[in-house]
Design a protein around this motif. Sequence first.
Motif, PDB file in Angstrom:
ATOM      1  N   ASP A  78      29.586 -26.039 -26.238  1.00 24.36           N
ATOM      2  CA  ASP A  78      30.292 -27.052 -27.016  1.00 24.36           C
ATOM      3  C   ASP A  78      31.723 -27.192 -26.512  1.00 24.36           C
ATOM      4  O   ASP A  78      32.320 -26.210 -26.051  1.00 24.36           O
ATOM      5  CB  ASP A  78      30.315 -26.664 -28.497  1.00 24.36           C
ATOM      6  N   PRO A  79      32.296 -28.390 -26.615  1.00 26.85           N
ATOM      7  CA  PRO A  79      33.679 -28.588 -26.153  1.00 26.85           C
ATOM      8  C   PRO A  79      34.699 -27.685 -26.844  1.00 26.85           C
ATOM      9  O   PRO A  79      35.718 -27.348 -26.247  1.00 26.85           O
ATOM     10  CB  PRO A  79      33.956 -30.060 -26.476  1.00 26.85           C
ATOM     11  N   ASP A  80      34.429 -27.257 -28.073  1.00 23.78           N
ATOM     12  CA  ASP A  80      35.388 -26.410 -28.775  1.00 23.78           C
ATOM     13  C   ASP A  80      35.108 -24.916 -28.603  1.00 23.78           C
ATOM     14  O   ASP A  80      35.841 -24.079 -29.136  1.00 23.78           O
ATOM     15  CB  ASP A  80      35.451 -26.769 -30.258  1.00 23.78           C
ATOM     16  N   ASN A  81      34.092 -24.560 -27.823  1.00 22.83           N
ATOM     17  CA  ASN A  81      33.762 -23.143 -27.601  1.00 22.83           C
ATOM     18  C   ASN A  81      34.459 -22.652 -26.333  1.00 22.83           C
ATOM     19  O   ASN A  81      33.856 -22.481 -25.282  1.00 22.83           O
ATOM     20  CB  ASN A  81      32.255 -22.948 -27.515  1.00 22.83           C
ATOM     21  N   VAL A  82      35.730 -22.420 -26.454  1.00 18.57           N
ATOM     22  CA  VAL A  82      36.559 -22.020 -25.312  1.00 18.57           C
ATOM     23  C   VAL A  82      36.114 -20.675 -24.754  1.00 18.57           C
ATOM     24  O   VAL A  82      36.112 -20.462 -23.536  1.00 18.57           O
ATOM     25  CB  VAL A  82      38.055 -22.003 -25.709  1.00 18.57           C
ATOM     26  N   GLN A  85      33.196 -21.264 -22.512  1.00 20.19           N
ATOM     27  CA  GLN A  85      33.650 -21.939 -21.300  1.00 20.19           C
ATOM     28  C   GLN A  85      34.267 -20.931 -20.333  1.00 20.19           C
ATOM     29  O   GLN A  85      34.012 -20.978 -19.128  1.00 20.19           O
ATOM     30  CB  GLN A  85      34.659 -23.031 -21.649  1.00 20.19           C
ATOM     31  N   ARG A  98      30.182 -34.087 -19.005  1.00 22.76           N
ATOM     32  CA  ARG A  98      30.301 -34.170 -20.458  1.00 22.76           C
ATOM     33  C   ARG A  98      29.161 -35.077 -20.886  1.00 22.76           C
ATOM     34  O   ARG A  98      28.915 -36.099 -20.250  1.00 22.76           O
ATOM     35  CB  ARG A  98      31.648 -34.778 -20.843  1.00 22.76           C
TER      36      ARG A  98
END
Length: 118
Positions: A78-82, A85, A98
Amino acid sequence: MVTRLPGFHRWLWDGEFAGSISLRWRVGTTDLPPHCLGHVGYGVVPWKRRRGYATAALRLLLPEAKAVGLPFIEVTTDPDNVASQRVIEAAGGVLYERFTKPPQFGSVPGLRYRIVVK
């Protein structure tokens, strides 16, 4: 009915259960069916996070991906799962695209990374 993909799970263990990682693929192709967002799934129990388990497990999975014929693996997050990442990038992942997840995954944004298998 969904056809079962080849795959396997590996446990993350440090004397006690720390999490798991799995690899799935389709024979003869790097493509995955729509119900699979990536080749790899992993998770670390909350009380063992931030110790490098996921990064180590992902790196150790790469030779196994090569052994089944994959030139690369795709891992999504997910984009907010730094944290995820960072795990993927530390294992050699490069942001590939994306995308919007299919409806069965909530039609929300996602990030797809690729890791070249050497």
